[in-house]
Design an enzyme around this catalytic site. Structure first.
Site, mmCIF file in Angstrom:
data_model
loop_
_atom_site.group_PDB
_atom_site.id
_atom_site.type_symbol
_atom_site.label_atom_id
_atom_site.label_comp_id
_atom_site.label_asym_id
_atom_site.label_seq_id
_atom_site.Cartn_x
_atom_site.Cartn_y
_atom_site.Cartn_z
ATOM 1 N N ARG A 108 0.841 -1.192 0.000
ATOM 2 C CA ARG A 108 0.000 0.000 0.000
ATOM 3 C C ARG A 108 0.882 1.250 0.000
ATOM 4 O O ARG A 108 1.958 1.256 0.617
ATOM 5 C CB ARG A 108 -0.854 -0.027 1.261
ATOM 6 C CG ARG A 108 -1.825 1.125 1.450
ATOM 7 C CD ARG A 108 -3.012 1.013 0.559
ATOM 8 N NE ARG A 108 -4.112 1.857 1.006
ATOM 9 C CZ ARG A 108 -5.157 2.173 0.236
ATOM 10 N NH1 ARG A 108 -5.230 1.728 -1.006
ATOM 11 N NH2 ARG A 108 -6.134 2.906 0.699
ATOM 12 N N THR A 385 -10.026 0.141 -9.968
ATOM 13 C CA THR A 385 -8.936 -0.586 -9.328
ATOM 14 C C THR A 385 -8.927 -1.866 -10.132
ATOM 15 O O THR A 385 -9.783 -2.039 -10.995
ATOM 16 C CB THR A 385 -9.316 -0.833 -7.849
ATOM 17 O OG1 THR A 385 -9.297 0.401 -7.167
ATOM 18 C CG2 THR A 385 -8.415 -1.822 -7.137
ATOM 19 N N THR A 403 -4.109 -0.656 -7.180
ATOM 20 C CA THR A 403 -4.890 0.508 -7.581
ATOM 21 C C THR A 403 -4.054 1.773 -7.591
ATOM 22 O O THR A 403 -3.006 1.845 -6.942
ATOM 23 C CB THR A 403 -6.065 0.698 -6.583
ATOM 24 O OG1 THR A 403 -6.958 1.688 -7.081
ATOM 25 C CG2 THR A 403 -5.587 1.130 -5.209
ATOM 26 N N ASN A 405 -6.255 4.288 -7.072
ATOM 27 C CA ASN A 405 -7.492 4.802 -6.501
ATOM 28 C C ASN A 405 -8.494 5.141 -7.600
ATOM 29 O O ASN A 405 -9.202 4.254 -8.044
ATOM 30 C CB ASN A 405 -7.256 5.978 -5.545
ATOM 31 C CG ASN A 405 -8.490 6.231 -4.671
ATOM 32 O OD1 ASN A 405 -9.333 5.352 -4.531
ATOM 33 N ND2 ASN A 405 -8.604 7.414 -4.090
ATOM 34 N N ASP A 427 -8.026 8.261 0.634
ATOM 35 C CA ASP A 427 -8.554 7.162 1.450
ATOM 36 C C ASP A 427 -8.351 7.403 2.942
ATOM 37 O O ASP A 427 -8.912 6.680 3.772
ATOM 38 C CB ASP A 427 -7.913 5.820 1.049
ATOM 39 C CG ASP A 427 -8.590 5.224 -0.190
ATOM 40 O OD1 ASP A 427 -9.634 5.739 -0.611
ATOM 41 O OD2 ASP A 427 -8.063 4.229 -0.725
ATOM 42 N N SER A 456 -7.760 0.894 3.473
ATOM 43 C CA SER A 456 -8.233 0.414 2.175
ATOM 44 C C SER A 456 -9.403 -0.551 2.353
ATOM 45 O O SER A 456 -9.592 -1.121 3.438
ATOM 46 C CB SER A 456 -7.083 -0.311 1.472
ATOM 47 O OG SER A 456 -7.528 -0.899 0.268
ATOM 48 N N SER A 457 -10.159 -0.745 1.281
ATOM 49 C CA SER A 457 -11.186 -1.794 1.251
ATOM 50 C C SER A 457 -10.748 -2.976 0.397
ATOM 51 O O SER A 457 -11.485 -3.963 0.274
ATOM 52 C CB SER A 457 -12.493 -1.241 0.680
ATOM 53 O OG SER A 457 -12.939 -0.160 1.447
ATOM 54 N N GLY A 477 -13.817 -1.703 -6.789
ATOM 55 C CA GLY A 477 -15.151 -1.191 -6.450
ATOM 56 C C GLY A 477 -15.186 -0.308 -5.219
ATOM 57 O O GLY A 477 -16.264 -0.089 -4.667
ATOM 58 N N GLY A 478 -14.020 0.183 -4.760
ATOM 59 C CA GLY A 478 -14.003 1.070 -3.589
ATOM 60 C C GLY A 478 -14.657 0.385 -2.399
ATOM 61 O O GLY A 478 -14.363 -0.775 -2.097
HETATM 62 O O1 DON Z 1 -8.009 1.112 -1.392
HETATM 63 C C1 DON Z 1 -9.203 1.340 -1.575
HETATM 64 O O2 DON Z 1 -10.094 0.876 -0.889
HETATM 65 C C2 DON Z 1 -9.612 2.221 -2.746
HETATM 66 N N1 DON Z 1 -8.553 3.146 -3.040
HETATM 67 C C3 DON Z 1 -9.933 1.342 -3.906
HETATM 68 C C4 DON Z 1 -10.450 2.111 -5.082
HETATM 69 C C5 DON Z 1 -11.236 1.295 -6.016
HETATM 70 O O3 DON Z 1 -11.503 0.139 -5.823
HETATM 71 C C6 DON Z 1 -11.763 1.987 -7.191
HETATM 72 N N2 DON Z 1 -12.340 1.020 -8.120
HETATM 73 N N3 DON Z 1 -13.313 0.748 -8.548
#
Ligand code: DON
Length: 575
Positions: A108, A385, A403, A405, A427, A456-457, A477-478
């Site tokens: 990360r 991502t 990612t 982001n 984040d 992060s997720s 997918g955040g």
């Molecule tokens: O680390 C995270 O949770 C976010 N930065 C991830 C971003 C993400 O999945 C965007 N995609 N669809």
């Protein structure tokens, strides 16, 4: 290549190519069902086809899952520039079949040493999302190159120069622009054209769009990749590449120094583990929230007869949403970088805590979010991502999510490097009570601090049975990553779906705040009405996630791949 009838998200039926699908495989998977791609030896499932083929070729040439994983990660930086990256970071779960050990590699991004808690506030003390998303301050010190070197040293059998070679060729000689790439460059025009170095690469002379069939050459990126091939991570974290990143980020108001770059280190951690109906769940620990909350939600649901209640029935969705809301409320309070904050991991993933959560869940009524914990609402943003899953002939496996982001990160390419920079600093919780781009809240646990990793997720995950890999999965997918991975697992374990069915099935998501039960198209109006009658605020919104998964059928001796049709370039490739 043969075609298979596949259900697209949203309910449409379409013919898509499935690698090497034979009549035998079609019969094996049942003609009345959606077919997974299959292979006997090794398999790569990724969001972009050329990169999946790079990984498949490494496996077929005798490389192991980690050799292939590093090759795919570098190839995606060229072929899927909106998410594949050198300028970002991520997580990889690695299973070593020989030792039986599974590790979680954390690469990360980290906050530069000059970062401070209030760096994203304006003069009035309000959070300024322009700063945390689109300025030089948005960029954390990238981890991808260090992470790839770490796994290659630890588990690989090939050299960096060997596994990075396909990516260098793709960047130098160019890739054929797909409709998917052309569309994303049109959609993200404003973000990318804000930076001359980005415009010069991703648009033609005069700013015109690339069209499908055109060739996209990334010469600077090829040169940067060559430096990494020649010098390893030093070719990125020191010398001309590091200097170019420091200068470009600095010119955009950021504060990354040469010392920050040189000090970056990936970390090998013990994964989060839990059990669900006889399977072992192995996923990403903090600074990801994913593993903890997947295990927490599964623990909460385990005592309900989910299979009997049925896939996407109102009763099942109700219970899932109630479990999800409570997990996301905990996330806002208790999750952050474990080097800076004492995350109560053991408590959150205990079966006893899940039993206490169940006591608060009513079977007939949705608990309003403000009875769980009060806060404001904010809209979602849809971004990118990417995840890939790999299993090799010896049973080694890689589950990798990484990612920058947002789609194309902050949009900024560091001058002369071809490297798109992340905006991962968003984040962090810019201020308690202020949501990030995914509507997620945080407090002290996820406040900005020098050298800290933003929460992060991302949830690269494996499901094991009797010590062997049964499933490898993950998704972008955040905030929706956690619930997407959860549903892939439940669709296979509770609802007996094959991995292709599990992947295309319509998804649901609740993250406590905003108080919305978000659903994809394809769930019956009757079901949605029954959920509303229980008190849920239901919204049908765009598709969620892009899950790329493999299930190992040990009995049949087959690897079954599920590539997510929500993204047109997804591919399962095996041999
Ligand atoms: O680390 C995270 O949770 C976010 N930065 C991830 C971003 C993400 O999945 C965007 N995609 N669809």
């Amino acid at each position: 290549m043969q075609k298979a009838l596949t259900l697209l998200a949203g309910g449409a039926l379409a013919l898509i190519p499935v690698a090497g699908l034979t009549q035998e495989a079609a019969i094996y998977s049942g003609m009345d069902r959606i077919h997974p791609a299959w292979a006997e030896n090794g398999m790569v499932v990724a969001q972009e086809q050329i990169a999946a083929e790079v990984g498949r070729d490494i496996l077929a040439a005798g490389g192991n899952a980690v050799d292939a994983g590093v090759a795919v990660a570098f190839a995606l930086a060229v072929t899927l520039p909106r998410a594949g990256n050198l300028g970002g970071g991520g997580f990889m779960i690695v299973h070593d079949a020989e030792t039986g050990e599974t590790k979680a590699i954390d690469y990360r991004e980290i906050a530069p040493m000059s970062a401070d808690r209030d760096m994203f506030l304006d003069d009035e003390g309000n959070a300024d999302s322009e700063k945390s998303r689109f300025s030089g301050l948005a960029t954390g010190v990238p981890g991808t190159v260090a992470g790839m070197q770490m796994v290659l040293d630890e588990y690989g059998t090939m050299t960096m120069a060997e596994v990075i070679a396909p990516a260098i060729g793709l960047a130098r000689d160019g890739i054929v622009v797909t409709a998917d790439l052309a569309d994303s460059l049109i959609g993200l025009e404003d973000r990318l054209k804000a930076w001359p170095a980005s415009e010069a690469i991703f648009y033609k002379e005069g700013g015109a769009f690339f069209e499908p069939g055109d060739t996209l050459v990334q010469a600077d990126l090829a040169a940067t990749l060559q430096l990494i091939a020649d010098q390893g991570p030093n070719g990125f974290y020191t010398g001309q590449t590091a200097q170019a990143i420091v200068d470009s980020v600095g010119a955009a108001g950021g504060r990354i120094t040469m010392e920050d770059m040189a000090a970056y280190e990936a970390v090998s951690r013990d994964p989060v583990t839990g059990t669900y109906r006889g399977y072992e769940i192995v996923s990403m620990p903090p600074p990801s929230s994913g593993g903890i909350h997947i295990v927490q939600i599964l623990n909460t649901l385990e005592e309900y007869p989910i299979g009997f209640l049925g896939h996407n029935s109102s009763e099942t969705i109700h219970l899932m949403a109630e479990a999800m809301k409570r997990a996301y409320a905990d996330r806002s309070e208790y999750l952050g970088d474990p080097e800076f904050y004492d995350v109560p991991q053991a408590e959150l993933i205990s079966k006893e805590y899940a039993a206490a959560i169940r006591e608060g869940i009513s079977l007939g009524r949705a608990t309003p979010s403000d009875e769980i914990k009060p806060a404001d609402l904010t809209p979602y943003e849809s971004d990118q991502t990417t995840h890939f899953s790999i299993v090799d002939k010896d049973g080694n496996a890689v589950s990798n999510t990484y990612t920058i982001n947002f789609s194309y990160g902050s949009g900024m390419v560091a001058d002369s490097t071809g490297v798109l920079m992340n905006n991962e600093m968003d984040d962090f919780a810019a201020k308690p009570g202020v949501m990030n781009a995914y509507g997620l809240l945080g407090g002290d646990a996820n406040a900005v601090e020098p050298g800290k990793r933003p929460l992060s997720s991302m949830s690269p995950t494996m499901v094991m049975r009797d010590g062997e890999v049964f499933m490898v999965t993950g998704s972008p997918g955040g905030s929706r990553i956690i619930t997407t991975v959860l549903q892939i697992i439940m669709n296979v374990i509770d609802h007996d779906m094959n991995i292709a069915e599990a992947t295309v099935a319509p998804r649901i998501h609740h993250q406590w705040l905003p108080e919305v039960l978000r659903v994809e198209e394809g769930i019956s109006p009757d079901t949605l009405a029954a959920l509303e009658a229980k008190g849920h605020v239901v919204e049908v919104m765009s598709t969620m996630g892009s899950a790329q998964s493999i299930v190992v059928d040990h009995e049949a001796g087959l690897l079954l791949g599920g590539a997510d049709t929500r993204q047109t370039s997804s591919a399962a490739r095996g041999y």
